[in-house]
Design an enzyme around this catalytic site. Sequence first.
Site, PDB file in Angstrom:
ATOM      1  CG  LEU A  51       8.093   1.822   3.026  1.00 34.04           C
ATOM      2  CD1 LEU A  51       8.852   2.128   1.748  1.00 34.04           C
ATOM      3  CD2 LEU A  51       6.765   2.555   3.043  1.00 34.04           C
ATOM      4  CD  GLU A  54      -0.751   0.229  15.134  1.00 34.51           C
ATOM      5  OE1 GLU A  54      -0.890  -0.830  15.751  1.00 34.51           O
ATOM      6  OE2 GLU A  54      -1.305   0.476  14.055  1.00 34.51           O
ATOM      7  CE1 TYR A  71       2.948  -3.470  11.818  1.00 36.11           C
ATOM      8  CE2 TYR A  71       1.509  -2.055  13.127  1.00 36.11           C
ATOM      9  CZ  TYR A  71       2.384  -2.223  12.059  1.00 36.11           C
ATOM     10  OH  TYR A  71       2.704  -1.156  11.245  1.00 36.11           O
ATOM     11  CG  ASN A 127      -4.372   4.139  11.996  1.00 37.63           C
ATOM     12  OD1 ASN A 127      -3.742   4.372  13.030  1.00 37.63           O
ATOM     13  ND2 ASN A 127      -5.106   3.051  11.849  1.00 37.63           N
ATOM     14  CG  ASP A 143     -12.685  -4.466  21.647  1.00 38.67           C
ATOM     15  OD1 ASP A 143     -12.240  -4.157  20.526  1.00 38.67           O
ATOM     16  OD2 ASP A 143     -12.686  -3.693  22.621  1.00 38.67           O
ATOM     17  CG  PHE A 149      -1.636   1.186   1.576  1.00 39.65           C
ATOM     18  CD1 PHE A 149      -2.291   1.952   0.613  1.00 39.65           C
ATOM     19  CD2 PHE A 149      -1.668   1.612   2.904  1.00 39.65           C
ATOM     20  CE1 PHE A 149      -2.961   3.118   0.968  1.00 39.65           C
ATOM     21  CE2 PHE A 149      -2.342   2.769   3.265  1.00 39.65           C
ATOM     22  CZ  PHE A 149      -2.972   3.529   2.299  1.00 39.65           C
TER      23      PHE A 149
HETATM   24  P1  NAD Z   1       1.312  -3.542   3.332  1.00 40.61           P
HETATM   25  O1  NAD Z   1       0.991  -4.743   4.172  1.00 40.61           O
HETATM   26  O2  NAD Z   1       0.266  -2.970   2.440  1.00 40.61           O
HETATM   27  O3  NAD Z   1       2.562  -3.882   2.389  1.00 40.61           O
HETATM   28  C1  NAD Z   1       3.686  -4.560   2.846  1.00 40.61           C
HETATM   29  C2  NAD Z   1       4.544  -4.931   1.629  1.00 40.61           C
HETATM   30  O4  NAD Z   1       5.712  -5.616   2.128  1.00 40.61           O
HETATM   31  C3  NAD Z   1       3.836  -5.901   0.668  1.00 40.61           C
HETATM   32  O5  NAD Z   1       4.064  -5.503  -0.669  1.00 40.61           O
HETATM   33  C4  NAD Z   1       4.503  -7.249   0.940  1.00 40.61           C
HETATM   34  O6  NAD Z   1       4.538  -8.089  -0.185  1.00 40.61           O
HETATM   35  C5  NAD Z   1       5.896  -6.812   1.380  1.00 40.61           C
HETATM   36  N1  NAD Z   1       6.521  -7.802   2.264  1.00 40.61           N
HETATM   37  C6  NAD Z   1       5.962  -8.379   3.372  1.00 40.61           C
HETATM   38  N2  NAD Z   1       6.816  -9.277   3.887  1.00 40.61           N
HETATM   39  C7  NAD Z   1       7.942  -9.254   3.109  1.00 40.61           C
HETATM   40  C8  NAD Z   1       9.175  -9.952   3.147  1.00 40.61           C
HETATM   41  N3  NAD Z   1       9.426 -10.877   4.082  1.00 40.61           N
HETATM   42  N4  NAD Z   1      10.107  -9.642   2.215  1.00 40.61           N
HETATM   43  C9  NAD Z   1       9.866  -8.726   1.253  1.00 40.61           C
HETATM   44  N5  NAD Z   1       8.698  -8.053   1.157  1.00 40.61           N
HETATM   45  C10 NAD Z   1       7.744  -8.310   2.076  1.00 40.61           C
HETATM   46  O7  NAD Z   1       1.873  -2.486   4.358  1.00 40.61           O
HETATM   47  P2  NAD Z   1       1.701  -0.891   4.374  1.00 40.61           P
HETATM   48  O8  NAD Z   1       0.444  -0.556   5.053  1.00 40.61           O
HETATM   49  O9  NAD Z   1       1.998  -0.352   3.037  1.00 40.61           O
HETATM   50  O10 NAD Z   1       2.894  -0.513   5.372  1.00 40.61           O
HETATM   51  C11 NAD Z   1       4.203  -0.283   4.881  1.00 40.61           C
HETATM   52  C12 NAD Z   1       5.114   0.084   6.039  1.00 40.61           C
HETATM   53  O11 NAD Z   1       4.618   1.252   6.692  1.00 40.61           O
HETATM   54  C13 NAD Z   1       5.211  -0.995   7.123  1.00 40.61           C
HETATM   55  O12 NAD Z   1       6.527  -1.040   7.586  1.00 40.61           O
HETATM   56  C14 NAD Z   1       4.260  -0.510   8.203  1.00 40.61           C
HETATM   57  O13 NAD Z   1       4.683  -0.974   9.474  1.00 40.61           O
HETATM   58  C15 NAD Z   1       4.429   0.991   8.076  1.00 40.61           C
HETATM   59  N6  NAD Z   1       3.255   1.798   8.495  1.00 40.61           N
HETATM   60  C16 NAD Z   1       2.007   1.514   8.010  1.00 40.61           C
HETATM   61  C17 NAD Z   1       0.928   2.316   8.393  1.00 40.61           C
HETATM   62  C18 NAD Z   1      -0.457   2.086   7.853  1.00 40.61           C
HETATM   63  O14 NAD Z   1      -1.403   2.760   8.282  1.00 40.61           O
HETATM   64  N7  NAD Z   1      -0.664   1.181   6.910  1.00 40.61           N
HETATM   65  C19 NAD Z   1       1.136   3.386   9.267  1.00 40.61           C
HETATM   66  C20 NAD Z   1       2.432   3.643   9.736  1.00 40.61           C
HETATM   67  C21 NAD Z   1       3.492   2.846   9.338  1.00 40.61           C
HETATM   68  P1  TYD Z   2      -6.952  -0.991  11.402  1.00 40.57           P
HETATM   69  O1  TYD Z   2      -7.321  -0.414  10.085  1.00 40.57           O
HETATM   70  O2  TYD Z   2      -6.764  -2.463  11.527  1.00 40.57           O
HETATM   71  O3  TYD Z   2      -5.642  -0.209  11.889  1.00 40.57           O
HETATM   72  P2  TYD Z   2      -4.878  -0.224  13.335  1.00 40.57           P
HETATM   73  O4  TYD Z   2      -5.318  -1.380  14.110  1.00 40.57           O
HETATM   74  O5  TYD Z   2      -3.448  -0.327  12.905  1.00 40.57           O
HETATM   75  O6  TYD Z   2      -5.210   1.088  13.964  1.00 40.57           O
HETATM   76  O7  TYD Z   2      -8.054  -0.577  12.481  1.00 40.57           O
HETATM   77  C1  TYD Z   2      -8.394   0.777  12.713  1.00 40.57           C
HETATM   78  C2  TYD Z   2      -9.404   0.789  13.845  1.00 40.57           C
HETATM   79  O8  TYD Z   2     -10.621   0.165  13.394  1.00 40.57           O
HETATM   80  C3  TYD Z   2      -8.959   0.000  15.073  1.00 40.57           C
HETATM   81  O9  TYD Z   2      -9.424   0.663  16.248  1.00 40.57           O
HETATM   82  C4  TYD Z   2      -9.675  -1.333  14.926  1.00 40.57           C
HETATM   83  C5  TYD Z   2     -10.970  -0.949  14.223  1.00 40.57           C
HETATM   84  N1  TYD Z   2     -11.550  -1.995  13.341  1.00 40.57           N
HETATM   85  C6  TYD Z   2     -12.881  -2.389  13.501  1.00 40.57           C
HETATM   86  O10 TYD Z   2     -13.612  -1.873  14.363  1.00 40.57           O
HETATM   87  N2  TYD Z   2     -13.368  -3.372  12.675  1.00 40.57           N
HETATM   88  C7  TYD Z   2     -12.600  -3.965  11.716  1.00 40.57           C
HETATM   89  O11 TYD Z   2     -13.096  -4.888  11.000  1.00 40.57           O
HETATM   90  C8  TYD Z   2     -11.239  -3.544  11.551  1.00 40.57           C
HETATM   91  C9  TYD Z   2     -10.342  -4.162  10.512  1.00 40.57           C
HETATM   92  C10 TYD Z   2     -10.748  -2.543  12.393  1.00 40.57           C
END
Ligand code: NAD
Ligand code: TYD
Length: 348
Positions: free
Chosen positions: A82, A133, A156, A185, A286, A12
């Site tokens: 990432l 987190e 996580y 997020n 929950d 993503f």
């Molecule tokens: P995502 O799960 O959408 O994507 C993760 C990517 O990493 C995927 O393309 C997957 O194929 C690849 N990957 C997973 N395991 C792997 C491995 N062993 N070797 C090589 N590639 C691998 O994650 P995201 O939401 O895009 O998050 C990206 C980064 O940002 C992560 O480090 C996450 O902790 C951090 N982050 C995410 C959020 C969020 O809201 N999504 C917020 C803050 C930080």
């Molecule tokens: P999520 O998108 O999983 O992100 P994070 O846990 O990293 O914050 O969840 C965002 C919030 O939404 C979290 O408080 C959990 C809640 N949630 C639900 O209530 N129902 C759901 O099906 C999911 C996936 C999350």
Amino acid sequence: MKKIVITGGAGFIGSHVVRLFVTKYPDYQIYNLDALTYAGNLENISDITDAANYTFIKGDIKDYQFLKTLFQEQQFDAVIHLAAESHVDRSITDPNAFIETNVLGTANLMNAFRNACSDNFENKLFYHISTDEVYGSLGKTGLFTETTPYDPQSPYAASKAASDHMVRAYGNTYKMPFVISNCSNNYGANQFPEKLIPLFINNIKNNKSLPVYGDGQYTRDWLYVVDHAKAIDLIFHEGKIGETYNIGGFNEWTNLELIHLLCAQMDEKLGREKGSSSKLITFVKDRAGHDRRYAIDASKLNRELGWKPSLTFEEGLSKTIDWYLENETWLNNVTSGAYQEYYKKMYS
Ligand code: NAD
Ligand code: TYD
């Protein structure tokens, strides 16, 4: 001329970062290293696949021998890391996958980087992307700053905290130049529909129930993914070595407030009667150890590097819904097969 490897670039956030770097910096060579797990999808970056400065490498950061050879051959100038297992609910059912990729995988990458440059890090950089987190859960007031003590609560969060500690330790011990950013997020196009916003968009579209965990009064700070990618660009180029930057949207919503806004926007876009989508809200059991509130103080990044979010949440959410409605094939592809099994296991 820079040679940069971006890990997790088929996911993503990574796909938005890869796109930004490939298009904004034609002089850089961008290598996207991704294992293509369930969360990785080359469709996310199909628009830049043919760019002259872009190369995709399929590989797993759990595999040190592979990384060692790759880094030795390619002599990257910088790593933007990432790749991770990223979903809290999956970390509750399978914590070891998070330790293996997020902790050991990060150490493998740094070891391969060290080995390739023989600990001579002149003009090199390891940029580690992390999450808010790691700081744990807040009460009703207060914000996470860069000096908030770590207090991770989910497997996580603990795996990301451990990887942050390892990066700082490599900086201190081996003088590996690094920066870390911890973001709130994210939401936007190409997010896998296991996370709240895309999962609920998909369910509303299909008239399926909206599983709200607990009382729905959990609070998150939401940031549009393109704004995160822009912050990463800025920190990569202008951040101070050894520093941490918090990134957030100054944008707190309880889950229920967010879900009602999403339902209202979806009703309008789908031409449904006002209030019809919110009837799908269903309170369910929950999440175990659910963090009550996250809120980021991103003022350091604003003060020192001039970054701020570019969109209101209403605007970002509207663009996000439009993207999912317009990209039906993408959504259908990622929600077929294994996703159905995942959904049954988590929600039935
Ligand atoms: P995502 O799960 O959408 O994507 C993760 C990517 O990493 C995927 O393309 C997957 O194929 C690849 N990957 C997973 N395991 C792997 C491995 N062993 N070797 C090589 N590639 C691998 O994650 P995201 O939401 O895009 O998050 C990206 C980064 O940002 C992560 O480090 C996450 O902790 C951090 N982050 C995410 C959020 C969020 O809201 N999504 C917020 C803050 C930080
Ligand atoms: P999520 O998108 O999983 O992100 P994070 O846990 O990293 O914050 O969840 C965002 C919030 O939404 C979290 O408080 C959990 C809640 N949630 C639900 O209530 N129902 C759901 O099906 C999911 C996936 C999350």
